[in-house]
Design a protein around this motif. Structure first.
Motif, mmCIF file in Angstrom:
data_model
loop_
_atom_site.group_PDB
_atom_site.id
_atom_site.type_symbol
_atom_site.label_atom_id
_atom_site.label_comp_id
_atom_site.label_asym_id
_atom_site.label_seq_id
_atom_site.Cartn_x
_atom_site.Cartn_y
_atom_site.Cartn_z
ATOM 1 N N SER A 98 33.921 45.809 42.031
ATOM 2 C CA SER A 98 33.383 44.455 41.946
ATOM 3 C C SER A 98 32.066 44.409 42.703
ATOM 4 O O SER A 98 32.043 44.560 43.920
ATOM 5 N N THR A 100 30.225 41.763 42.850
ATOM 6 C CA THR A 100 29.927 40.371 43.210
ATOM 7 C C THR A 100 30.922 39.748 44.175
ATOM 8 O O THR A 100 30.688 38.644 44.658
ATOM 9 N N ASP A 101 32.031 40.424 44.460
ATOM 10 C CA ASP A 101 33.059 39.848 45.327
ATOM 11 C C ASP A 101 33.345 40.758 46.510
ATOM 12 O O ASP A 101 33.880 41.852 46.349
ATOM 13 N N GLY A 102 33.009 40.277 47.709
ATOM 14 C CA GLY A 102 33.376 40.990 48.920
ATOM 15 C C GLY A 102 34.826 40.683 49.272
ATOM 16 O O GLY A 102 35.489 39.887 48.590
ATOM 17 N N ASP A 105 35.772 37.094 49.493
ATOM 18 C CA ASP A 105 35.721 36.338 48.246
ATOM 19 C C ASP A 105 36.962 36.529 47.374
ATOM 20 O O ASP A 105 37.176 35.775 46.428
ATOM 21 N N LEU A 106 37.761 37.540 47.668
ATOM 22 C CA LEU A 106 38.924 37.839 46.831
ATOM 23 C C LEU A 106 40.065 36.874 47.148
ATOM 24 O O LEU A 106 40.346 36.592 48.315
ATOM 25 N N GLU A 107 40.710 36.399 46.114
ATOM 26 C CA GLU A 107 41.835 35.488 46.297
ATOM 27 C C GLU A 107 43.105 36.304 46.513
ATOM 28 O O GLU A 107 43.620 36.939 45.592
ATOM 29 N N ASP A 144 29.030 42.862 52.311
ATOM 30 C CA ASP A 144 29.578 41.503 52.276
ATOM 31 C C ASP A 144 29.844 41.001 50.866
ATOM 32 O O ASP A 144 30.592 40.051 50.678
ATOM 33 N N THR A 145 29.226 41.628 49.878
ATOM 34 C CA THR A 145 29.301 41.067 48.531
ATOM 35 C C THR A 145 29.874 42.010 47.481
ATOM 36 O O THR A 145 29.713 41.768 46.286
ATOM 37 N N SER A 147 33.276 44.991 46.517
ATOM 38 C CA SER A 147 34.570 45.556 46.914
ATOM 39 C C SER A 147 35.044 46.543 45.860
ATOM 40 O O SER A 147 34.582 46.539 44.720
ATOM 41 N N GLN A 149 38.757 47.850 44.396
ATOM 42 C CA GLN A 149 40.169 47.490 44.400
ATOM 43 C C GLN A 149 40.980 48.621 43.772
ATOM 44 O O GLN A 149 40.699 49.030 42.649
#
Length: 179
Positions: A98, A100-102, A105-107, A144-145, A147, A149
């Protein structure tokens, strides 16, 4: 004559330790060729995860270490590049990049996440031990932005601790290859 010799030595001495001046480019030559200064190393721009092929993150030796006997298949998950390895009758691993998602930011349900660190990267291990569904994920923060997974699902959806061991192994193999 002696005065000219001393003046020449003074001019040379004054120039020691200074970079030579840049000459204008001659016809047919680039300005880099006409420059007497040594070339500085190229500036490498931060590419984050964009330059990484998720399927290349587990080479043959890595796959052997992780118990993965198959080649990965590229896929896309919610707009993010991913690679999926499915070992028939055993388990599957998906690595998703990802850009765009650090981690923040992940749910992730707080009761299922445990903060940890994998190599130099902050991480979360996510597993619902109460559900005991044979799934586990390790989420690696890349700046920061971004990740990475790593999701593992055991065949039969049982043995969550085994899924977490597998996810941790894959995360340890992938992490050194990340920016």
């Amino acid at each position: 004559m002696r005065l000219l010799w001393v003046a020449a030595l003074l001019v040379l001495a004054a120039g020691c330790g200074q970079q030579p001046a840049t000459r204008p480019a001659a016809a047919g030559h680039t300005s880099a060729e006409a420059t007497a200064t040594p070339a500085s190393p190229p500036v490498v721009a931060w590419t984050g995860l964009a330059a990484i092929d998720p399927c290349a993150l587990l080479g043959p030796q890595d796959r052997s270490t992780a118990g993965v006997s198959v080649l990965g298949k590229p896929k896309e998950i919610a707009g993010a590049r991913a690679c999926d390895w499915t070992v028939p009758g055993a388990f599957g691993v998906t690595v998703t990049l990802s850009e765009t998602d650090g981690l923040a930011d992940l749910e992730v349900a707080k009761k299922t996440a445990t903060k940890t660190k994998v190599g130099a990267h902050p991480a979360l291990q996510v597993a619902d031990k109460e559900a005991a569904d044979g799934t586990c994920a390790v989420l690696l923060g890349v700046g920061d932005t971004a990740s990475v997974q790593i999701d593992v699902s055991n065949t039969g959806f049982s043995d969550t601790p085994l899924a977490c061991r597998r996810a941790g192994t894959v995360a340890g193999l992938v992490e050194p290859k990340l920016p």
